[in-house]
Design a protein around this motif. Structure first.
Motif, mmCIF file in Angstrom:
data_model
loop_
_atom_site.group_PDB
_atom_site.id
_atom_site.type_symbol
_atom_site.label_atom_id
_atom_site.label_comp_id
_atom_site.label_asym_id
_atom_site.label_seq_id
_atom_site.Cartn_x
_atom_site.Cartn_y
_atom_site.Cartn_z
ATOM 1 N N ALA A 158 -12.517 -6.514 -6.666
ATOM 2 C CA ALA A 158 -11.466 -7.499 -6.905
ATOM 3 C C ALA A 158 -10.102 -6.893 -6.579
ATOM 4 N N GLU A 159 -9.183 -7.710 -6.085
ATOM 5 C CA GLU A 159 -7.848 -7.199 -5.751
ATOM 6 C C GLU A 159 -7.193 -6.536 -6.966
ATOM 7 N N ARG A 160 -7.401 -7.091 -8.143
ATOM 8 C CA ARG A 160 -6.751 -6.525 -9.329
ATOM 9 C C ARG A 160 -7.229 -5.100 -9.614
ATOM 10 N N ASP A 161 -8.434 -4.759 -9.138
ATOM 11 C CA ASP A 161 -9.006 -3.441 -9.398
ATOM 12 C C ASP A 161 -8.944 -2.529 -8.174
ATOM 13 N N ALA A 162 -8.422 -3.023 -7.065
ATOM 14 C CA ALA A 162 -8.590 -2.333 -5.790
ATOM 15 C C ALA A 162 -7.998 -0.931 -5.775
ATOM 16 N N LEU A 163 -6.807 -0.772 -6.323
ATOM 17 C CA LEU A 163 -6.143 0.529 -6.221
ATOM 18 C C LEU A 163 -6.796 1.584 -7.110
ATOM 19 N N ASP A 164 -7.645 1.159 -8.036
ATOM 20 C CA ASP A 164 -8.401 2.124 -8.839
ATOM 21 C C ASP A 164 -9.374 2.923 -7.977
ATOM 22 N N HIS A 165 -9.661 2.444 -6.771
ATOM 23 C CA HIS A 165 -10.619 3.098 -5.877
ATOM 24 C C HIS A 165 -9.954 4.056 -4.896
ATOM 25 N N VAL A 166 -8.631 4.171 -4.948
ATOM 26 C CA VAL A 166 -7.897 5.053 -4.037
ATOM 27 C C VAL A 166 -7.685 6.405 -4.708
ATOM 28 N N ALA A 167 -8.031 7.467 -4.000
ATOM 29 C CA ALA A 167 -7.844 8.820 -4.518
ATOM 30 C C ALA A 167 -6.628 9.505 -3.928
ATOM 31 N N ALA A 168 -6.321 9.210 -2.669
ATOM 32 C CA ALA A 168 -5.270 9.967 -1.999
ATOM 33 C C ALA A 168 -4.681 9.150 -0.861
ATOM 34 N N LEU A 169 -3.523 9.625 -0.403
ATOM 35 C CA LEU A 169 -2.805 9.014 0.709
ATOM 36 C C LEU A 169 -2.592 10.055 1.792
ATOM 37 N N THR A 170 -2.560 9.611 3.033
ATOM 38 C CA THR A 170 -2.156 10.479 4.132
ATOM 39 C C THR A 170 -1.542 9.605 5.215
ATOM 40 N N LEU A 171 -1.173 10.203 6.329
ATOM 41 C CA LEU A 171 -0.558 9.480 7.434
ATOM 42 C C LEU A 171 -1.473 9.508 8.646
ATOM 43 N N ALA A 172 -1.312 8.508 9.489
ATOM 44 C CA ALA A 172 -2.071 8.446 10.739
ATOM 45 C C ALA A 172 -1.127 8.109 11.882
ATOM 46 N N ASN A 173 -1.328 8.780 13.004
ATOM 47 C CA ASN A 173 -0.807 8.297 14.275
ATOM 48 C C ASN A 173 -2.024 7.711 14.975
ATOM 49 N N GLU A 174 -2.096 6.398 14.980
ATOM 50 C CA GLU A 174 -3.296 5.721 15.451
ATOM 51 C C GLU A 174 -3.184 5.546 16.969
ATOM 52 N N GLY A 175 -3.143 6.716 17.642
ATOM 53 C CA GLY A 175 -2.929 6.757 19.081
ATOM 54 C C GLY A 175 -3.923 5.889 19.840
ATOM 55 N N THR A 176 -3.418 5.205 20.877
ATOM 56 C CA THR A 176 -4.188 4.172 21.555
ATOM 57 C C THR A 176 -4.058 4.311 23.064
ATOM 58 N N ILE A 177 -5.170 4.184 23.770
ATOM 59 C CA ILE A 177 -5.155 4.109 25.229
ATOM 60 C C ILE A 177 -5.118 2.621 25.580
ATOM 61 N N ARG A 178 -3.933 2.127 25.905
ATOM 62 C CA ARG A 178 -3.694 0.689 25.933
ATOM 63 C C ARG A 178 -4.566 -0.082 26.924
ATOM 64 N N ASP A 179 -4.717 0.419 28.150
ATOM 65 C CA ASP A 179 -5.507 -0.373 29.093
ATOM 66 C C ASP A 179 -6.985 -0.394 28.707
ATOM 67 N N TRP A 180 -7.434 0.571 27.919
ATOM 68 C CA TRP A 180 -8.836 0.593 27.495
ATOM 69 C C TRP A 180 -9.110 -0.346 26.320
ATOM 70 N N VAL A 181 -8.071 -0.861 25.663
ATOM 71 C CA VAL A 181 -8.337 -1.877 24.639
ATOM 72 C C VAL A 181 -8.566 -3.245 25.287
ATOM 73 N N ARG A 182 -8.410 -3.323 26.609
ATOM 74 C CA ARG A 182 -8.634 -4.575 27.332
ATOM 75 C C ARG A 182 -9.859 -4.495 28.237
ATOM 76 N N HIS A 183 -10.718 -3.533 28.023
ATOM 77 C CA HIS A 183 -11.897 -3.383 28.869
ATOM 78 C C HIS A 183 -12.981 -4.408 28.566
ATOM 79 N N ALA A 184 -12.882 -5.059 27.427
ATOM 80 C CA ALA A 184 -13.868 -6.064 27.058
ATOM 81 C C ALA A 184 -13.140 -7.291 26.530
ATOM 82 N N LYS A 185 -13.864 -8.347 26.290
ATOM 83 C CA LYS A 185 -13.209 -9.604 25.935
ATOM 84 C C LYS A 185 -12.707 -9.630 24.497
#
Length: 288
Positions: free
Chosen positions: A146-173
């Motif tokens: 449940a949303e009211r309980d959701a954050l009870d399941h989080v242990a830690a935080l970190t950061l991401a650089n969600e690097g992307t190869i842009r033309d390869w995200v268009r290789h399929a429909k």
């Protein structure tokens, strides 16, 4: 100061520890049997206890003498959220309001590298792009949370650089998985910050800079899908387990949206920063 738990390499040995007084208290050496890696800390909910138990200890290594590693977790799943800020949604010229549910896709652990390590541009494409994001690390298992309980399941935080190869995200429909999973095209880190309460993430600044130039800037309070909603939604169809990582979306301002697009090149420096979590820095290099 917030505790910061890192994974590292030192003298040819992998380890994990806590950053303190400009150095690293080596938890993998001091608690080798009970906590050989950060996954054990998650399972046992031991972040706070070890922070207290090691409070008086001098560092075992200087911070500049260790090489940062990707957090030593063994995620069963890494699930990323797409289009989770209003200005990012506005980039799509379909005239739609914000969607009712988050768009999701998987990333594999091998697609990430560590803080201060290069993001790798593959020979198949020059269209390497950046996406600065906040990542939630799950510490307590759950299904149909449940949303009211959701954050009870989080242990830690970190950061991401969600690097992307842009033309390869268009290789399929319909899917973007290919462009999101080239080896070492993204980054996680620099460390894990224990999650202690919603105030840590409710309204914090998230920014991305390239060579010192601000490219992305927004606040978590403006996210279309809240952290609670993401956890509840994902756990509807799959059981979340300790070590799973949820990467929660990037603001507008990626290189693909410039006219003409501005792709990352070898030698560039990308910095993702969020208040209270830290700064994730990576250079860019071509695959050898």
């Amino acid at each position: 100061m917030t505790s910061r738990f890192i994974s590292f390499r030192h003298g040819g040995t992998s380890g994990h520890g806590i950053v303190r007084d400009g150095g690293v208290v080596d938890l993998s050496a001091r608690f080798a049997t009970t906590f050989p890696d950060q996954q054990g800390l998650l399972r046992e909910g031991a972040f706070a206890r070890l922070a207290d138990e090691t409070a008086g200890l001098a560092p075992d290594h200087a911070l500049e003498d260790v090489v940062f590693a990707v957090p030593s977790l063994t995620p069963e799943k890494i699930i990323c959220v797409g289009v989770n800020f209003p200005d990012r949604n506005a980039e799509y010229k379909d005239g739609q309001e914000a969607p009712p549910n988050p768009s999701l896709f998987p990333r594999f652990l091998r697609s990430f590298t560590a803080h201060d390590q290069p993001l790798i541009r593959p020979p198949e494409s020059v269209q390497l792009d950046y996406e600065g994001e906040i990542a939630l690390v799950i510490g307590k298992p759950g299904r149909r949370i449940a949303e009211r309980d959701a954050l009870d399941h989080v242990a830690a935080l970190t950061l991401a650089n969600e690097g992307t190869i842009r033309d390869w995200v268009r290789h399929a429909k319909f899917n973007v998985t290919q462009g999101k999973n080239f080896d070492r095209s993204g980054a996680l880190g620099p460390w894990l910050v224990p999650f202690v309460g919603e105030a840590q993430i409710a309204d914090i600044a998230l920014t991305t800079r390239v060579n010192g130039e601000l490219r992305q800037s927004d606040r978590t309070s403006r996210m279309i899908f809240s952290f609670r909603k993401i956890i509840a939604y994902v756990s509807t169809f799959t059981t979340l387990v300790p070590g799973d990582i949820l990467i929660t979306g990037t603001p507008t301002g990626a290189g693909a949206r410039f006219d003409p697009p501005v792709w990352l090149e070898p030698g560039d420096v990308v910095e993702v920063e969020a208040e209270g979590i830290g700064l994730l820095r990576n250079t860019i290099a071509d695959e050898v």
